[in-house]
Scaffold this active site. Structure first.
Site, mmCIF file in Angstrom:
data_model
loop_
_atom_site.group_PDB
_atom_site.id
_atom_site.type_symbol
_atom_site.label_atom_id
_atom_site.label_comp_id
_atom_site.label_asym_id
_atom_site.label_seq_id
_atom_site.Cartn_x
_atom_site.Cartn_y
_atom_site.Cartn_z
ATOM 1 N N GLY A 100 -1.264 -14.254 34.241
ATOM 2 C CA GLY A 100 -0.974 -12.836 34.529
ATOM 3 C C GLY A 100 -0.370 -13.023 35.956
ATOM 4 N N HIS A 125 3.800 -5.756 53.217
ATOM 5 C CA HIS A 125 4.345 -7.045 52.522
ATOM 6 C C HIS A 125 3.578 -7.034 51.372
ATOM 7 C CE1 HIS A 125 5.391 -11.289 51.838
ATOM 8 N NE2 HIS A 125 6.386 -11.086 52.635
ATOM 9 N N PRO A 126 4.280 -7.473 50.139
ATOM 10 C CA PRO A 126 3.612 -7.546 48.619
ATOM 11 C C PRO A 126 2.605 -8.882 48.642
ATOM 12 C CG PRO A 126 5.729 -8.269 48.742
ATOM 13 C CD PRO A 126 5.671 -7.325 49.913
ATOM 14 N N ASN A 127 3.056 -9.864 49.381
ATOM 15 C CA ASN A 127 1.928 -11.068 49.218
ATOM 16 C C ASN A 127 1.069 -11.087 50.564
ATOM 17 O OD1 ASN A 127 4.701 -12.229 48.127
ATOM 18 N ND2 ASN A 127 3.170 -12.991 47.205
ATOM 19 N N ASP A 128 1.521 -10.950 51.650
ATOM 20 C CA ASP A 128 0.779 -10.826 52.663
ATOM 21 C C ASP A 128 -0.384 -9.804 53.048
ATOM 22 O OD1 ASP A 128 2.025 -13.155 53.460
ATOM 23 O OD2 ASP A 128 3.447 -12.309 54.833
ATOM 24 N N SER A 136 -3.838 -14.188 41.752
ATOM 25 C CA SER A 136 -3.575 -13.672 40.547
ATOM 26 C C SER A 136 -5.049 -14.111 39.885
ATOM 27 C CB SER A 136 -2.324 -14.065 39.846
ATOM 28 O OG SER A 136 -1.140 -13.782 40.498
ATOM 29 N N ASN A 137 -5.366 -15.412 40.036
ATOM 30 C CA ASN A 137 -6.315 -15.920 39.220
ATOM 31 C C ASN A 137 -7.700 -15.366 39.283
ATOM 32 O OD1 ASN A 137 -4.136 -17.631 38.950
ATOM 33 N ND2 ASN A 137 -5.147 -19.618 40.073
ATOM 34 N N THR A 183 -27.654 -2.638 -6.153
ATOM 35 C CA THR A 183 -27.384 -3.856 -5.377
ATOM 36 C C THR A 183 -26.700 -4.757 -6.429
ATOM 37 O OG1 THR A 183 -29.592 -4.707 -6.839
ATOM 38 C CG2 THR A 183 -29.869 -3.474 -4.402
ATOM 39 N N HIS A 184 -25.867 -5.690 -5.511
ATOM 40 C CA HIS A 184 -24.914 -6.742 -6.394
ATOM 41 C C HIS A 184 -24.015 -5.716 -7.380
ATOM 42 C CE1 HIS A 184 -27.554 -10.363 -5.622
ATOM 43 N NE2 HIS A 184 -28.414 -9.345 -5.832
ATOM 44 N N SER A 314 -0.260 11.294 -4.443
ATOM 45 C CA SER A 314 0.716 10.460 -5.300
ATOM 46 C C SER A 314 1.694 11.140 -5.415
ATOM 47 C CB SER A 314 -0.121 10.237 -6.663
ATOM 48 O OG SER A 314 0.964 9.386 -7.488
ATOM 49 N N LYS A 320 -3.691 14.126 -7.640
ATOM 50 C CA LYS A 320 -4.563 12.927 -7.302
ATOM 51 C C LYS A 320 -4.735 13.090 -5.774
ATOM 52 C CE LYS A 320 -4.589 7.983 -8.127
ATOM 53 N NZ LYS A 320 -4.883 7.585 -6.644
ATOM 54 N N GLU A 327 -9.357 4.615 3.926
ATOM 55 C CA GLU A 327 -8.346 3.365 3.935
ATOM 56 C C GLU A 327 -7.890 3.379 5.288
ATOM 57 O OE1 GLU A 327 -7.020 4.393 -0.485
ATOM 58 O OE2 GLU A 327 -5.829 4.738 1.082
#
Length: 457
Positions: A100, A125-128, A136-137, A183-184, A314, A320, A327
């Site tokens: 990411g 600054h975006p990184n600093d 990122s990790n 049942t079943h 339908s 119907k 569903e």
């Protein structure tokens, strides 16, 4: 007409970026590298990412690493990301670098540019500075946990509670309706329709508890581990401080990961949370499937309950009406189970050593499953369950015709005689009650008492 552009630069050189875009050169490289699906990170993830950046800036200020003016500018921009004002500038595909990193860079660049707009006197600054004490990790897995936990708390758990209440209302309303148990897929002894619906209500309630456990599974955050879990370039205590701020912002009890190497190299907690959401989907699908079968008919099926009509069923068969809400929910549940399979498969194949590289697809699938289940559950509760009615006459007639009624005679006439009676009833088309009285198996008063269906429930 050609789009107007400006030139932005990063460590790899220059890039042309749309003139109005807040992102920079590194994000633009990812735009061009990953034209894959059109799926972007969702609002919950971007909200969480904004919160992580906001809390990180505040912590860097508190630790004396960032000036108050720069921290305030970053916080203001990150707040706009949290609130959704900057979503148009997060343009990257979900299918990208597995850490990411591209999206973290996207956030860093957008926040830095927006901070400069909000406070022109401050250069960020975006990184600093936006990414200060972070990687990122650890940012991306932290955002994953925060986003999923917030959505579970704000959306799925309330939706399941709403469904449980609706089902409990029906359980109470249907307490006097006696019907045949099954049942079943075969006739069994009688049960009250209210008892059956109480089971569905309990499934929804347990599902909410599972969603709560999923939040607990996500509470450990990887923030503070930086690149490989050692915390390089982050001050001691940074992760705990950010987790505390995130807890305050979200109302969820987040803590720093006990072991950053586990938290960043594996995604077991996220897999656990996804599995719990899958269990929610499985339970909801069973409830919806039972309800649509109980309503089958209206004349040639079971027909013990009547669903509220929502739309014509339908284009060829007039009159119907189909169980469309059941569903719909079952399809959403199938999608959620598939999303969990994607999360599990990514976890199986994309974790190596100190970093897991399946995070974007894992985040996308779990957040999408939570979103769909939340929406579908609310709609099912209000447009289906709330309007269900019982057909007491139909349910009672089926009870009387059931061969399983002979079970109540077993304590007094024995299993073999009761089985033989059931066989004769089956061959003749008569009811157990009719034959038992006609053959004088027991005094009629005793037969009536034993075959009272409510007493069997």
């Amino acid at each position: 007409m050609q789009e107007a552009t400006r030139i932005e630069r990063d460590s790899m050189g220059s890039m042309s970026v749309p003139v109005d875009a807040l992102w920079g050169a590194s994000t633009q490289r990812a735009v061009e590298n990953f034209p894959i699906s059109g799926y972007r990170f969702s609002r919950p993830f971007l909200r969480a990412l904004g919160l992580v950046k906001l809390c990180s800036a505040r912590t860097n200020r508190d630790f004396g690493l960032l000036s108050a003016a720069k921290a305030e500018a970053i916080e203001r921009a990150a707040s706009e990301l949290d609130e959704g004002d900057l979503d148009a500038h997060f343009v990257l595909d979900v299918f990208q670098t597995g850490s990411g990193t591209s999206t973290n860079t996207n956030a860093n660049e957008v926040i830095a540019h927006r901070a400069a707009q909000l406070v022109p006197a401050v250069s960020v600054h975006p990184n600093d500075e936006v990414n200060l004490s972070q990687s990122s990790n650890d940012v991306i897995p932290t955002a994953m946990h925060v986003a999923a936990a917030m959505e579970l708390k704000a959306s799925l758990i309330p939706a399941l509670g709403q469904l449980s209440r609706r089902l409990s209302e029906k359980a109470l309303a249907f307490d006097t309706v006696i019907k045949i148990g099954r049942t079943h897929l075969q006739d069994a002894t009688p049960i009250r329709l209210g008892q059956e619906f109480s089971g569905y209500a309990a499934q929804a309630s347990h599902a909410a508890a599972r969603a709560l456990r999923a939040i607990a599974a996500l509470r450990e955050l990887p923030i503070g581990g930086t690149a490989v879990g050692t915390g390089l370039n982050a001050p001691e205590g940074f992760g705990a401080a950010v987790a505390a701020l995130l807890s305050k912002e979200t109302g969820i009890d987040f803590v720093e990961a006990e072991n950053h190497f586990e938290a960043q190299g594996a995604k077991d907690a996220f897999v656990e949370a996804s599995g719990l959401v899958r269990a929610v989907a499985v339970g909801l699908s069973k409830v919806a499937n039972d309800i649509r079968h109980l309503a089958s008919g209206p004349r040639c099926g079971i027909g013990e309950i009547v669903l509220p009509p929502t739309q014509p069923g339908s284009s060829i068969m007039p009159g119907k009406v189909n169980p469309v809400m059941c569903e719909m929910l079952m399809q959403v549940c199938a999608q959620a189970v598939g999303a969990d399979a994607a999360v599990a498969q990514a976890a199986l194949g994309l974790g190596s050593y100190e970093l897991h590289v399946g995070m974007p697809v894992m985040a996308h699938n779990l957040l999408e499953a939570i979103r769909l289940l939340s929406n579908a559950t609310v709609v099912f509760a209000e447009r289906c369950v709330a309007g269900i009615e019982a057909d007491s006459e139909r349910a009672g007639a089926l009870v009387e015709r059931s061969l399983a009624m002979c079970t109540a005679l077993v304590p007094e006439i024995g299993y073999d005689r009761a089985a033989a009676l059931a066989g004769r009833a089956m061959e003749s088309g008569r009811t157990i009650r009719e034959l038992a009285i006609e053959e004088g198996i027991l005094p009629s008063e005793r037969i009536s008492a034993l075959l009272d269906p409510r007493s069997m429930t």
